[in-house]
Design a protein around this motif. Structure first.
Motif, short mmCIF file in Angstrom:
data_model
loop_
_atom_site.label_atom_id
_atom_site.label_comp_id
_atom_site.label_asym_id
_atom_site.label_seq_id
_atom_site.Cartn_x
_atom_site.Cartn_y
_atom_site.Cartn_z
N ILE A 135 0.83 -1.21 0.00
CA ILE A 135 0.00 0.00 0.00
C ILE A 135 0.86 1.25 0.00
O ILE A 135 0.41 2.33 -0.41
CB ILE A 135 -0.95 0.00 1.23
N ASN A 136 2.12 1.13 0.43
CA ASN A 136 3.03 2.28 0.45
C ASN A 136 3.19 2.92 -0.92
O ASN A 136 3.34 4.13 -1.04
CB ASN A 136 4.41 1.85 0.99
N ASP B 234 3.35 10.85 -2.69
CA ASP B 234 4.80 10.82 -2.90
C ASP B 234 5.37 9.41 -2.72
O ASP B 234 6.54 9.25 -2.34
CB ASP B 234 5.50 11.79 -1.93
N GLY B 235 4.55 8.40 -2.95
CA GLY B 235 5.04 7.02 -2.89
C GLY B 235 5.32 6.50 -1.50
O GLY B 235 6.12 5.58 -1.33
N ALA C 90 -4.45 6.52 -0.02
CA ALA C 90 -3.96 5.41 -0.84
C ALA C 90 -5.06 4.39 -1.07
O ALA C 90 -5.16 3.80 -2.15
CB ALA C 90 -2.75 4.77 -0.16
N ALA C 91 -5.90 4.15 -0.06
CA ALA C 91 -6.97 3.17 -0.19
C ALA C 91 -7.97 3.57 -1.27
O ALA C 91 -8.52 2.72 -1.98
CB ALA C 91 -7.68 2.98 1.15
#
Length: 412
Positions: free
Chosen positions: A305-306, A311-312, A323-324
């Motif tokens: 998930i990172n 910005d990654g 992110a989800a």
């Protein structure tokens, strides 16, 4: 590795690379440098595991230091001691000659002393006209003086590591005791839940504790044991919430039936249906549906998930939820399915569920349907994130051990 030999009347003694490095190190001792010999000795004892020496070898070093007349090591007064094997054996508590020679060699190999041999291999001192020692042959304590700071630093590291080991071991013991008590209490009181499966997970964790564990071993098991404890607490709280809701529902229904005696026949059916629909729709208080686990544990279980965070990287819960949303779209989960999950589980836990699904995307045919199943089970109080996260953490650390059965158990 042998890099040369020294010829003595007793044969050829090999010179190792470690000994040559030790000679180079002692040649760089700063002028006027001093060090308390007993403090250096205590540091060497503390760092014995790092140095690779045994207790008996340190007893021999202790005996050697007693032949040095001053408490402070200094080049100004010479650093060579020259006791005979018999004298050294007496001060080393009667150690046998062959054992004494073996431990002296170990001290040399560890870079704590150096040999300074005479032409005939004897240990002695040559004195000048005033009776002062002009030159001595035996064992040089110069490495101890040269490495005084290094040994002190190593001793501090060993002490810190030992303290960390003790704290981790105590935390694991407390957590293990808590889990054992909660499982026993839940079984004795007949609390609903798959306590047999939880018992198996508990025994599996305790069975993984090695006979001589490292800090890393204990830390990993502690993290999983804490997650299991959190899982049990969630189950018990969900059971309590369910019982509270059932009690409140009965009281509300009685209140509705008695609130208007003149129109009870008209109000009872409709109010009962509305209440039933509300209970069916909400299931339980959504804010208390599932407790959030520490973000660090989530990222350790779901490292993929990172890549989808701002910005990654995912550095906060806000980043995880952002992110989800990206992953939800990528996996083909509909906005309504994700919204339902957020309403039932809470936004943070819904994001964790999506991260878990991403981690095992190759084993899930329909991510949207899978999330809806989790949401329905969460609404009924039959699902929590603990087993999924524990399985993924174990799978990431041991690729040879399949985590899928535990992951699938979240839906069974």
């Amino acid at each position: 590795m042998q890099v040369g030999n020294v010829t003595t009347p007793f044969g050829r003694r090999s010179v190792t690379l470690a000994q040559i490095k030790g000679q180079m190190r002692t040649a760089e001792i700063k002028a006027g440098k001093r060090a308390d010999k007993w403090r250096v000795f205590r540091d060497a004892c503390e760092a014995r595991v790092v140095l690779g020496v045994q207790d008996r070898a340190l007893a021999v070093l202790d005996a050697l230091l007693t032949f040095y007349p001053d408490n402070e090591l200094s080049e100004d007064r010479g650093l060579v001691v020259f006791p005979s094997n018999d004298q050294l054996s007496v001060r080393a508590h009667g150690i046998a000659g062959t054992t004494l020679r073996r431990h002296l060699a170990a001290l040399v190999d560890a870079g704590l002393i150096q040999r300074k041999d005479s032409a005939n291999g004897k240990r002695y001192a040559r004195k000048d006209e005033t009776g002062g020692i002009e030159e001595a042959f035996g064992f040089s304590l110069a490495p101890l003086l040269a490495r005084a700071e290094e040994l002190a630093h190593a001793a501090q590291q060993v002490a810190a590591e030992r303290k960390r080991f003790r704290i981790t071991k105590e935390a694991l013991s407390i957590c293990r005791r808590d889990v054992r008590k909660m499982i026993s209490a839940a079984v004795e009181e007949g609390v609903a839940g798959d306590w047999g499966h939880i018992e198996e997970m508990f025994l599996g964790l305790t069975g993984r504790i090695p006979r001589t564990p490292t800090v890393a071993d204990l830390q990993q098991i502690l993290e999983e044991m804490e997650m299991l404890r959190e899982e049990i607490i969630n189950s018990l709280e969900m059971q309590e919430n369910s019982e509270t809701m059932d009690s409140n529902a009965v009281q509300n229904e009685r209140h509705i039936q008695n609130s208007n005696t003149e129109s009870s026949n008209e109000l009872e059916p409709s109010s009962g249906n509305e209440l039933g629909e509300k209970l069916h729709r909400t299931g339980r208080p959504k804010s208390e549906a599932i407790k959030a686990f520490p973000l660090g544990m989530v990222l350790k279980a779901c490292p993929e998930i990172n890549d989808y965070g701002p910005d990654g990287a995912v550095e906060s819960w806000r980043d995880l939820m952002s992110a989800a949303v990206v992953v939800r779209s990528m996996l083909g989960v509909s906005p309504s399915a994700y919204q339902d999950a957020c309403e039932v589980m809470g936004q943070a836990n819904a994001a964790v569920a999506v991260a878990c699904i991403l981690e095992r995307a190759g084993h899930i045919n329909n991510a949207g349907g899978y999330l809806r199943d989790l949401t329905r089970k969460a609404a009924r109080g039959e699902f929590s994130l603990g087993p999924m996260l524990m399985a993924l953490m174990r799978a990431n650390q041991d690729t040879g051990r399949a985590a899928r059965p535990f992951f699938r158990s979240a839906l069974l």
